[in-house]
Design a protein around this motif. Structure first.
Motif, PDB file in Angstrom:
ATOM      1  N   ALA A 168      29.308 -28.691  83.289  1.00 22.23           N
ATOM      2  CA  ALA A 168      28.366 -27.737  83.875  1.00 22.23           C
ATOM      3  C   ALA A 168      28.462 -27.736  85.393  1.00 22.23           C
ATOM      4  CB  ALA A 168      26.945 -28.091  83.433  1.00 22.23           C
ATOM      5  N   ALA A 169      28.647 -28.919  85.974  1.00 23.43           N
ATOM      6  CA  ALA A 169      28.752 -29.029  87.428  1.00 23.43           C
ATOM      7  C   ALA A 169      29.991 -28.313  87.934  1.00 23.43           C
ATOM      8  CB  ALA A 169      28.783 -30.488  87.841  1.00 23.43           C
ATOM      9  N   ALA A 170      31.101 -28.423  87.188  1.00 28.28           N
ATOM     10  CA  ALA A 170      32.338 -27.760  87.605  1.00 28.28           C
ATOM     11  C   ALA A 170      32.152 -26.254  87.639  1.00 28.28           C
ATOM     12  CB  ALA A 170      33.472 -28.133  86.661  1.00 28.28           C
ATOM     13  N   ALA A 171      31.347 -25.745  86.717  1.00 31.91           N
ATOM     14  CA  ALA A 171      31.107 -24.302  86.671  1.00 31.91           C
ATOM     15  C   ALA A 171      30.166 -23.854  87.781  1.00 31.91           C
ATOM     16  CB  ALA A 171      30.544 -23.908  85.308  1.00 31.91           C
ATOM     17  N   SER A 172      29.199 -24.702  88.144  1.00 29.74           N
ATOM     18  CA  SER A 172      28.193 -24.297  89.130  1.00 29.74           C
ATOM     19  C   SER A 172      28.585 -24.611  90.566  1.00 29.74           C
ATOM     20  CB  SER A 172      26.860 -24.995  88.818  1.00 29.74           C
ATOM     21  OG  SER A 172      26.979 -26.391  89.029  1.00 29.74           O
ATOM     22  N   HIS A 173      29.544 -25.529  90.753  1.00 28.25           N
ATOM     23  CA  HIS A 173      29.962 -25.953  92.103  1.00 28.25           C
ATOM     24  C   HIS A 173      28.755 -26.406  92.929  1.00 28.25           C
ATOM     25  CE1 HIS A 173      33.907 -24.311  91.217  1.00 28.25           C
ATOM     26  NE2 HIS A 173      33.344 -23.175  90.880  1.00 28.25           N
ATOM     27  N   ASP A 174      27.875 -27.208  92.293  1.00 29.66           N
ATOM     28  CA  ASP A 174      26.642 -27.636  92.949  1.00 29.66           C
ATOM     29  C   ASP A 174      26.537 -29.166  92.862  1.00 29.66           C
ATOM     30  OD1 ASP A 174      24.116 -28.104  93.900  1.00 29.66           O
ATOM     31  OD2 ASP A 174      23.130 -26.575  92.674  1.00 29.66           O
ATOM     32  N   PRO A 175      27.155 -29.907  93.791  1.00 19.94           N
ATOM     33  CA  PRO A 175      27.148 -31.370  93.707  1.00 19.94           C
ATOM     34  C   PRO A 175      25.755 -31.983  93.790  1.00 19.94           C
ATOM     35  CG  PRO A 175      28.077 -30.618  95.806  1.00 19.94           C
ATOM     36  CD  PRO A 175      27.947 -29.421  94.933  1.00 19.94           C
ATOM     37  N   GLU A 176      24.844 -31.346  94.523  1.00 26.77           N
ATOM     38  CA  GLU A 176      23.488 -31.882  94.636  1.00 26.77           C
ATOM     39  C   GLU A 176      22.786 -31.839  93.283  1.00 26.77           C
ATOM     40  OE1 GLU A 176      20.288 -33.764  95.829  1.00 26.77           O
ATOM     41  OE2 GLU A 176      22.085 -33.521  97.040  1.00 26.77           O
ATOM     42  N   ARG A 177      22.970 -30.739  92.563  1.00 26.62           N
ATOM     43  CA  ARG A 177      22.383 -30.638  91.226  1.00 26.62           C
ATOM     44  C   ARG A 177      23.001 -31.689  90.293  1.00 26.62           C
ATOM     45  NH1 ARG A 177      19.381 -26.892  88.755  1.00 26.62           N
ATOM     46  NH2 ARG A 177      19.663 -25.454  90.503  1.00 26.62           N
ATOM     47  N   THR A 178      24.283 -31.918  90.454  1.00 25.94           N
ATOM     48  CA  THR A 178      24.958 -32.922  89.635  1.00 25.94           C
ATOM     49  C   THR A 178      24.322 -34.290  89.837  1.00 25.94           C
ATOM     50  OG1 THR A 178      27.051 -31.722  89.757  1.00 25.94           O
ATOM     51  CG2 THR A 178      27.168 -34.034  89.151  1.00 25.94           C
ATOM     52  N   ARG A 179      24.054 -34.644  91.089  1.00 18.87           N
ATOM     53  CA  ARG A 179      23.422 -35.934  91.376  1.00 18.87           C
ATOM     54  C   ARG A 179      22.030 -36.024  90.759  1.00 18.87           C
ATOM     55  NH1 ARG A 179      26.422 -35.362  96.229  1.00 18.87           N
ATOM     56  NH2 ARG A 179      24.789 -34.139  97.222  1.00 18.87           N
ATOM     57  N   ARG A 180      21.271 -34.913  90.821  1.00 15.56           N
ATOM     58  CA  ARG A 180      19.924 -34.924  90.248  1.00 15.56           C
ATOM     59  C   ARG A 180      19.974 -35.088  88.732  1.00 15.56           C
ATOM     60  NH1 ARG A 180      19.007 -30.509  93.647  1.00 15.56           N
ATOM     61  NH2 ARG A 180      18.819 -29.085  91.875  1.00 15.56           N
ATOM     62  N   VAL A 181      20.887 -34.375  88.088  1.00 18.54           N
ATOM     63  CA  VAL A 181      20.995 -34.464  86.626  1.00 18.54           C
ATOM     64  C   VAL A 181      21.448 -35.859  86.214  1.00 18.54           C
ATOM     65  CG1 VAL A 181      22.184 -33.569  84.588  1.00 18.54           C
ATOM     66  CG2 VAL A 181      21.384 -31.991  86.350  1.00 18.54           C
ATOM     67  N   LEU A 182      22.365 -36.441  86.969  1.00 17.34           N
ATOM     68  CA  LEU A 182      22.810 -37.800  86.660  1.00 17.34           C
ATOM     69  C   LEU A 182      21.648 -38.778  86.780  1.00 17.34           C
ATOM     70  CD1 LEU A 182      25.064 -39.759  85.956  1.00 17.34           C
ATOM     71  CD2 LEU A 182      25.619 -39.901  88.395  1.00 17.34           C
ATOM     72  N   ALA A 183      20.818 -38.606  87.794  1.00 18.18           N
ATOM     73  CA  ALA A 183      19.644 -39.465  87.956  1.00 18.18           C
ATOM     74  C   ALA A 183      18.692 -39.307  86.770  1.00 18.18           C
ATOM     75  CB  ALA A 183      18.919 -39.128  89.258  1.00 18.18           C
ATOM     76  N   LEU A 184      18.559 -38.080  86.260  1.00 15.53           N
ATOM     77  CA  LEU A 184      17.703 -37.846  85.098  1.00 15.53           C
ATOM     78  C   LEU A 184      18.260 -38.541  83.851  1.00 15.53           C
ATOM     79  CD1 LEU A 184      16.842 -34.058  85.576  1.00 15.53           C
ATOM     80  CD2 LEU A 184      15.242 -35.975  85.720  1.00 15.53           C
ATOM     81  N   ILE A 185      19.573 -38.497  83.690  1.00 15.83           N
ATOM     82  CA  ILE A 185      20.197 -39.169  82.550  1.00 15.83           C
ATOM     83  C   ILE A 185      19.930 -40.670  82.606  1.00 15.83           C
ATOM     84  CG2 ILE A 185      22.420 -39.787  81.512  1.00 15.83           C
ATOM     85  CD1 ILE A 185      23.421 -36.992  82.335  1.00 15.83           C
ATOM     86  N   LEU A 186      20.100 -41.245  83.783  1.00 14.94           N
ATOM     87  CA  LEU A 186      19.884 -42.685  83.931  1.00 14.94           C
ATOM     88  C   LEU A 186      18.404 -43.039  83.755  1.00 14.94           C
ATOM     89  CD1 LEU A 186      22.306 -43.333  86.920  1.00 14.94           C
ATOM     90  CD2 LEU A 186      22.604 -44.084  84.546  1.00 14.94           C
ATOM     91  N   ASP A 187      17.510 -42.193  84.271  1.00 13.66           N
ATOM     92  CA  ASP A 187      16.081 -42.432  84.066  1.00 13.66           C
ATOM     93  C   ASP A 187      15.736 -42.359  82.583  1.00 13.66           C
ATOM     94  OD1 ASP A 187      15.531 -42.845  86.706  1.00 13.66           O
ATOM     95  OD2 ASP A 187      14.784 -40.827  87.099  1.00 13.66           O
ATOM     96  N   GLY A 188      16.410 -41.447  81.869  1.00  9.00           N
ATOM     97  CA  GLY A 188      16.183 -41.336  80.433  1.00  9.00           C
ATOM     98  C   GLY A 188      16.588 -42.594  79.690  1.00  9.00           C
ATOM     99  N   LEU A 189      17.628 -43.259  80.151  1.00 11.87           N
ATOM    100  CA  LEU A 189      18.050 -44.522  79.529  1.00 11.87           C
ATOM    101  C   LEU A 189      17.024 -45.633  79.777  1.00 11.87           C
ATOM    102  CD1 LEU A 189      21.867 -44.584  80.385  1.00 11.87           C
ATOM    103  CD2 LEU A 189      20.845 -44.357  78.115  1.00 11.87           C
ATOM    104  N   ARG A 190      16.341 -45.550  80.916  1.00 10.66           N
ATOM    105  CA  ARG A 190      15.324 -46.563  81.241  1.00 10.66           C
ATOM    106  C   ARG A 190      14.007 -46.304  80.530  1.00 10.66           C
ATOM    107  NH1 ARG A 190      17.329 -47.170  87.008  1.00 10.66           N
ATOM    108  NH2 ARG A 190      16.511 -45.082  87.306  1.00 10.66           N
ATOM    109  N   TYR A 191      13.720 -45.031  80.230  1.00 15.86           N
ATOM    110  CA  TYR A 191      12.415 -44.667  79.665  1.00 15.86           C
ATOM    111  C   TYR A 191      12.220 -45.350  78.306  1.00 15.86           C
ATOM    112  CZ  TYR A 191       8.545 -41.895  77.895  1.00 15.86           C
ATOM    113  OH  TYR A 191       7.332 -41.505  77.391  1.00 15.86           O
ATOM    114  N   GLY A 192      11.132 -46.088  78.175  1.00 13.64           N
ATOM    115  CA  GLY A 192      10.851 -46.780  76.919  1.00 13.64           C
ATOM    116  C   GLY A 192      11.552 -48.112  76.780  1.00 13.64           C
ATOM    117  N   ALA A 193      12.265 -48.546  77.826  1.00 10.82           N
ATOM    118  CA  ALA A 193      12.925 -49.860  77.773  1.00 10.82           C
ATOM    119  C   ALA A 193      11.865 -50.955  77.727  1.00 10.82           C
ATOM    120  CB  ALA A 193      13.819 -50.045  78.995  1.00 10.82           C
ATOM    121  N   PRO A 194      12.099 -52.026  76.960  1.00 15.71           N
ATOM    122  CA  PRO A 194      11.084 -53.101  76.842  1.00 15.71           C
ATOM    123  C   PRO A 194      10.599 -53.635  78.177  1.00 15.71           C
ATOM    124  CG  PRO A 194      12.817 -53.418  75.232  1.00 15.71           C
ATOM    125  CD  PRO A 194      13.267 -52.276  76.112  1.00 15.71           C
TER     126      PRO A 194
END
Length: 208
Positions: A168-194
């Protein structure tokens, strides 16, 4: 099984250095210009003659495959090294960031391999996919064991979500959005962690 060079005997030290320099140069050129990038430019950046390139990689397809595998080697080798240096979730996050770089560098290589190798390319992709999933499993498992990542996450979840984000990032050419989405993915991995849940309970009790 692809165009991998037969393992007859170890390369001499100077030949091994030349091969490594050629792989690094090819990685740069392919990232900039796709897999049709100039072989002469690759040799020039590596500081060797074109004849040396052809001695190591007789065809473009062979070079593309070895660059592809070399990139995977670097990504997979980073997993245990990061676990030795960082806490488990930081190691996972750093590895995911490196995986993003790998996905962007392999631009066009998959289609070039399919075209060059035909059905044999599927064996290459299966091997690469297994190795990447094992590396992700090592890091995710360590983070889950430490209570830093949710227990229902799976290695394939990481690979697919990050790969999809990169497309999706390659299609949008928006590196800032890529960083935000990556942060969301990582936050999702943390959500609900013991460990995160325990921290939340402690904070809530402190506020009462």
């Amino acid at each position: 099984m692809g165009t991998q060079e037969p393992a007859v005997r170890p390369l001499r030290a100077d030949a091994a250095r030349n091969r490594e320099k050629l792989l690094q140069a090819a990685t740069e050129v392919f990232a900039e210009h796709g897999t049709e990038g100039s072989l002469e430019e690759i040799a020039r950046r590596a500081g060797v003659g074109v004849g040396t390139l052809y001695r190591h990689f007789p065809t473009r397809a062979c070079l593309v495959e070895q660059v592809y595998r070399h990139s995977v080697d670097e990504v997979c080798a980073a997993a245990p090294r990061l676990l030795e240096q960082l806490d488990p979730f930081e190691a996972l996050s750093t590895w995911v960031d490196g995986f993003v770089g790998y996905v962007s560098r392999k631009k066009g290589m998959a289609s070039a391999l399919r075209e060059a190798l035909g059905p044999e390319s599927e064996a290459v992709f299966a091997d690469v996919h297994e190795r990447l999933e094992n590396a992700a499993a090592m890091l995710l498992g360590a983070a889950q064991e430490a209570g830093m990542a949710r227990n229902d996450a799976e290695p394939l979840d990481i690979l697919r979500s990050v790969s999809g984000m990169c497309m999706a990032a390659a299609a949008s050419h928006d590196p800032e959005r890529t960083r935000r989405v990556l942060a969301l993915i990582l936050d999702g991995l943390r959500y609900g962690a013991p460990a995160g849940a325990e921290s939340t309970r402690t904070d809530s009790l402190a506020a009462v």
